[in-house]
Design an enzyme around this catalytic site. Structure first.
Site, PDB file in Angstrom:
ATOM      1  N   CYS A 166       0.836  -1.201   0.000  1.00  0.00           N
ATOM      2  CA  CYS A 166       0.000   0.000   0.000  1.00  0.00           C
ATOM      3  C   CYS A 166       0.872   1.251   0.000  1.00  0.00           C
ATOM      4  O   CYS A 166       0.627   2.194  -0.765  1.00  0.00           O
ATOM      5  CB  CYS A 166      -0.922  -0.012   1.216  1.00  0.00           C
ATOM      6  SG  CYS A 166      -2.098   1.364   1.267  1.00  0.00           S
ATOM      7  N   CYS A 167       1.904   1.272   0.836  1.00  0.00           N
ATOM      8  CA  CYS A 167       2.816   2.410   0.885  1.00  0.00           C
ATOM      9  C   CYS A 167       3.520   2.607  -0.458  1.00  0.00           C
ATOM     10  O   CYS A 167       3.737   3.738  -0.898  1.00  0.00           O
ATOM     11  CB  CYS A 167       3.860   2.208   1.973  1.00  0.00           C
ATOM     12  SG  CYS A 167       3.234   2.370   3.666  1.00  0.00           S
ATOM     13  N   CYS A 192      -0.655   8.917   6.969  1.00  0.00           N
ATOM     14  CA  CYS A 192      -2.035   8.620   6.585  1.00  0.00           C
ATOM     15  C   CYS A 192      -2.896   8.450   7.832  1.00  0.00           C
ATOM     16  O   CYS A 192      -2.431   7.943   8.859  1.00  0.00           O
ATOM     17  CB  CYS A 192      -2.085   7.346   5.735  1.00  0.00           C
ATOM     18  SG  CYS A 192      -1.300   7.510   4.120  1.00  0.00           S
ATOM     19  N   CYS A 238      -3.201   5.004   9.591  1.00  0.00           N
ATOM     20  CA  CYS A 238      -1.921   4.429  10.016  1.00  0.00           C
ATOM     21  C   CYS A 238      -1.189   5.308  11.012  1.00  0.00           C
ATOM     22  O   CYS A 238       0.005   5.132  11.248  1.00  0.00           O
ATOM     23  CB  CYS A 238      -1.042   4.175   8.792  1.00  0.00           C
ATOM     24  SG  CYS A 238      -1.694   2.942   7.653  1.00  0.00           S
ATOM     25  N   CYS A 277       8.113   3.199   5.306  1.00  0.00           N
ATOM     26  CA  CYS A 277       7.163   3.006   4.218  1.00  0.00           C
ATOM     27  C   CYS A 277       7.833   2.703   2.887  1.00  0.00           C
ATOM     28  O   CYS A 277       7.161   2.341   1.920  1.00  0.00           O
ATOM     29  CB  CYS A 277       6.280   4.237   4.059  1.00  0.00           C
ATOM     30  SG  CYS A 277       7.218   5.731   3.641  1.00  0.00           S
TER      31      CYS A 277
END
Length: 262
Positions: free
Chosen positions: A100-101, A183, A186, A211
């Protein structure tokens, strides 16, 4: 630090500053916006940022009169990830979180850095174990350019002393115990005694909490999911939740001398 930024603007043009609108980045924003027209500024919008970050973006535009270009993830990649893993699949494994990162941050960063000779970051050495081996200036092989971290040896007290002395705008989340902001799903506030970046990806072992924008140079063995933590809320199971702290208490007493001329 001014001498370092002078050097970057002179010898590494075109150079750019990656601003995430955290406290450290606002120190650099203040200096670059006022004194370094040859250094551009950009930010990454992952699509999952907290509202306070967007509010600060507007404050920056009003204060400095500059337009900060925004780089977004590729929509097709985000849609494919969510279709396969759900909107919050990053909680399920380190692999999915890093994927995702990569989609939301690493790939857009590469586009933002294309054609540049150096990029500037707000990293500090005492933010996390993963950042202790960094250098103020080093070659970023992954992106093919020089990486400069002017605040690497600053303390959190140094950062807040500068913000207070020069009345620099900052995220309202810092007043609610957030010492590192990313984010929204997170990131959480920290509790007294926790390290600065303990609120980032708090369900993972602190030794691996990066990340991909800033690869860890150490050899570490990943450990997934800190025991006893509710991943969705960031609260300790059975506890009373995350205690909020004023940023001044977290930073400690501000130092009398602000190191902008080093």
């Amino acid at each position: 630090m001014r001498a370092l930024l002078d050097w970057v603007q002179r010898d590494y043009a075109p150079a750019t500053f990656a601003c995430s609108f955290g406290a450290e980045d606002m120190v650099l924003m203040d200096l670059i916006a006022q004194h370094y027209p040859g250094i551009t500024v950009f930010t990454l919008d992952t699509g999952r940022l907290p509202e306070e970050t967007y509010s600060l973006m507007r404050d920056v535009a009003d204060r400095y009169g500059i337009h900060v270009p925004v780089y977004f993830p590729e929509s097709a990649a985000v849609e494919a990830y969510v279709a396969q893993n759900g909107p919050n699949g990053f909680y399920d494994s380190v692999e999915l979180r890093k994927k995702c990162c990569h989609i939301r941050k690493v790939e857009p960063l590469k586009r933002a850095l294309h054609g540049k000779r150096a990029w500037i970051t707000g990293l500090r050495r005492d933010q996390a174990p993963t950042r202790k081996e960094l250098a103020v200036s080093e070659f970023d092989a992954g992106n093919g350019l020089q990486k400069i971290s002017p605040l690497l040896d600053w303390s959190l007290s140094d950062v807040w002393a500068y913000i207070k002395q020069f009345n620099v705008p900052y995220s309202a989340l810092h007043d609610r115990g957030y010492t590192s902001i990313g984010c929204a799903p997170c990131t959480r506030a920290i509790t007294p005694g926790e390290e600065v970046r303990a609120g980032r990806w708090w369900w993972e072992d602190p030794e691996i909490r990066e990340c991909g924008l800033h690869p860890d140079k150490r050899r570490v063995t990943p450990t997934v999911f800190a025991a006893g933590t509710d991943r969705a809320s960031g609260q300790e199971k059975g506890g009373e939740g995350v205690e909020e702290e004023e940023h001044g208490a977290l930073a400690g007493a501000a130092r009398e001398t602000i190191r902008i001329d080093q």
